[in-house]
Motif scaffolding. Structure first.
Motif, mmCIF file in Angstrom:
data_model
loop_
_atom_site.group_PDB
_atom_site.id
_atom_site.type_symbol
_atom_site.label_atom_id
_atom_site.label_comp_id
_atom_site.label_asym_id
_atom_site.label_seq_id
_atom_site.Cartn_x
_atom_site.Cartn_y
_atom_site.Cartn_z
ATOM 1 N N UNK A 25 -5.787 9.609 -4.955
ATOM 2 C CA UNK A 25 -4.938 9.378 -3.783
ATOM 3 C C UNK A 25 -4.133 8.108 -3.967
ATOM 4 N N UNK A 26 -2.817 8.223 -3.844
ATOM 5 C CA UNK A 26 -1.947 7.058 -3.962
ATOM 6 C C UNK A 26 -1.566 6.520 -2.593
ATOM 7 N N UNK A 27 -1.409 5.212 -2.508
ATOM 8 C CA UNK A 27 -1.012 4.549 -1.261
ATOM 9 C C UNK A 27 0.093 3.556 -1.584
ATOM 10 N N UNK A 28 0.901 3.224 -0.589
ATOM 11 C CA UNK A 28 1.910 2.194 -0.777
ATOM 12 C C UNK A 28 2.093 1.409 0.504
ATOM 13 N N UNK A 29 2.702 0.247 0.357
ATOM 14 C CA UNK A 29 2.911 -0.596 1.529
ATOM 15 C C UNK A 29 4.163 -0.168 2.284
ATOM 16 N N UNK A 30 4.431 -0.825 3.399
ATOM 17 C CA UNK A 30 5.541 -0.457 4.268
ATOM 18 C C UNK A 30 6.783 -1.306 4.020
ATOM 19 N N UNK A 31 6.770 -2.181 3.023
ATOM 20 C CA UNK A 31 7.927 -3.032 2.768
ATOM 21 C C UNK A 31 8.886 -2.337 1.813
ATOM 22 N N UNK A 32 10.179 -2.588 1.966
ATOM 23 C CA UNK A 32 11.177 -2.019 1.072
ATOM 24 C C UNK A 32 11.521 -0.590 1.420
#
Length: 168
Positions: free
Chosen positions: A103-110
């Motif tokens: 499972x991949x996750x990412x932040x909310x910036x950009x």
């Protein structure tokens, strides 16, 4: 008569020594077996304890309660040093028939689309590391990829840039 008595006494002593040797061997066997169980229990306890490895780029990998968490440097999809060692529990699970869920996750910036693509590349990097371990029993069809998710307000962006690998 004394030679018959000596022969009988020799036979009795032979049986007694044989029984003593058998009892000693049995005790040693039980002790060795019990020690092996204790070592296995200690190894299992160690494998559930959090283990963290990091490198100079800021990438790191943590194994906690059977879940392998890869943390990535900003804008990178490079795995931390020690990735293969951290995946050992997953390799063992897939060898016994379980599936590895990546499972991949990412932040909310950009830019959200760029973040989603980077999270996908990170998940592929982890998947590729697992597939590279085919010699250890990981088959490509035992790995399932989950669509990247955005992590919102759950901590630092460093914690949001991750891929988790668990067994199903």
């Amino acid at each position: 008569m004394s030679s018959e008595a000596d022969e009988t006494q020799g036979q009795v002593l032979g049986v007694v020594f044989g029984v003593i040797a058998l009892v000693i061997a049995l005790v040693i066997g039980v002790v060795v077996h019990h020690t092996g169980k204790q070592r296995a229990a200690k190894a299992a306890a160690v494998s559930t304890a959090p283990v963290a490895m990091a490198d100079a780029s800021g990438a790191s990998v943590v194994v906690e309660n059977g879940v392998v968490k890869f943390y990535f440097a900003t804008g990178k999809a490079d795995l931390a040093a020690g990735a293969n060692d951290a995946l050992a529990t997953i390799v063992t699970g897939t060898a016994s028939g379980q599936k590895a869920l990546v499972s991949g996750f990412h932040d909310a910036t950009g830019d959200a689309a760029l973040n989603a693509e980077l999270a996908k590349q990170r998940a592929f990097a982890v998947r590729d590391a697992l597939v590279a371990l085919v010699a250890l029993g990981v088959a490509a069809d035992s790995i399932e990829l989950k669509k990247p998710e955005e992590t919102l307000a759950t901590g630092s962006n460093d914690q949001a840039r991750r891929v988790e690998v668990s067994l199903q």
